[in-house]
Write a protein that holds these residues in place. Structure first.
Motif: not given
Length: 248
Positions: A90-91, A94-97, A149-157
């Motif tokens: 959700r950043t 982070g979409l490039w990931g 990207w939609l469901t992962g924990a905030t701040g995680s990679v």
């Protein structure tokens, strides 16, 4: 009355047939002979096609794994800076990931652990046909990335090729069922017996493991199996419609 013999010869059926043949095939033109029916391809030709498919699939998946090791080598010499290019849920950055995450790994242990499943399941997916295997991989890649990207924990990679592994696994298991192809179903059952235990990885559990990537990778594999069996399903529906519409 005399002269009947001359009249009879002018109406000779064999002579008339010869004249008609000459009119249809002018003098000097060789007669047209039908081409012989094409013979079915020889077994050696079929074996050659299969060998070529196996060779191309092997080269592609070996090249992909070599690329993974090359990227991890660059990352090691770059103090693991490439790992920041994984999926950050959700950043905007982070979409490039979604594009880069499957080719990045959190260290050599992570990559080595993924190597054998990538080689085996990736190779088997490409044996479904190079174009079909690449299309399945693209579907899995996108579905796994977007879902993470939609469901992962905030701040995680999130990174690693394991999302592809789970997608290839469910693609190989499900495609035979969707296509109603006995050979593919048998292959899917063999894959399930060998690697089915991996499916537990779609559930939340061990810290530091991206179960979201595993879950959505597996979902992407099922979606790929359904989408890429469309021709077989339409053909099967057409056969059923033909049977139901035929007179009794």
């Amino acid at each position: 009355m005399t002269g009947g013999a001359g009249i009879g010869s002018s109406f000779d059926p064999d002579r008339i047939a010869a004249l008609r043949a000459q009119l249809g095939n002018p003098v000097g033109t060789p007669p047209i002979t039908p081409l012989p029916p094409s013979s079915p391809p020889a077994k050696s030709d079929n074996l050659g096609v299969i060998k070529q498919l196996w060779l191309r699939a092997g080269i592609l998946i070996a090249g992909f794994v070599a690329m993974l090791y090359g990227i991890e080598g660059v990352d090691t010499f770059n103090d693991n800076q490439l790992d920041r290019a994984g999926i950050e849920p959700r950043t905007a950055d982070g979409l490039w990931g979604i594009l880069w995450a499957p080719v990045l790994h959190g260290g050599w242990d992570h990559l080595i652990g993924n190597t054998l499943p990538v080689l085996v399941l990736g190779f088997m997916t490409l044996l479904a046909g190079i174009g079909r295997g690449l299309a399945a991989t693209a579907i899995i890649w996108v579905v796994a990335g977007v879902g993470t990207w939609l469901t992962g924990a905030t701040g995680s990679v999130h990174l690693g090729a394991s999302a592809l592994v789970f997608g290839w696994l469910t693609f190989l298991i499900s495609r035979g069922w969707f296509a109603r192809n006995i050979t593919q179903i048998v292959v899917g059952l063999v894959v399930l017996a060998l690697y089915g235990s991996l499916l537990w990885g779609v559930l939340p559990g061990q810290p530091g493991i991206s179960w979201q990537g595993h879950l959505f990778g597996a979902m992407g594999g099922v979606l790929a199996g359904w989408v890429l069996s469309g021709d077989e399903r339409r053909h099967r529906r057409g056969d059923r419609a033909g049977v139901s519409a035929s007179p009794r």
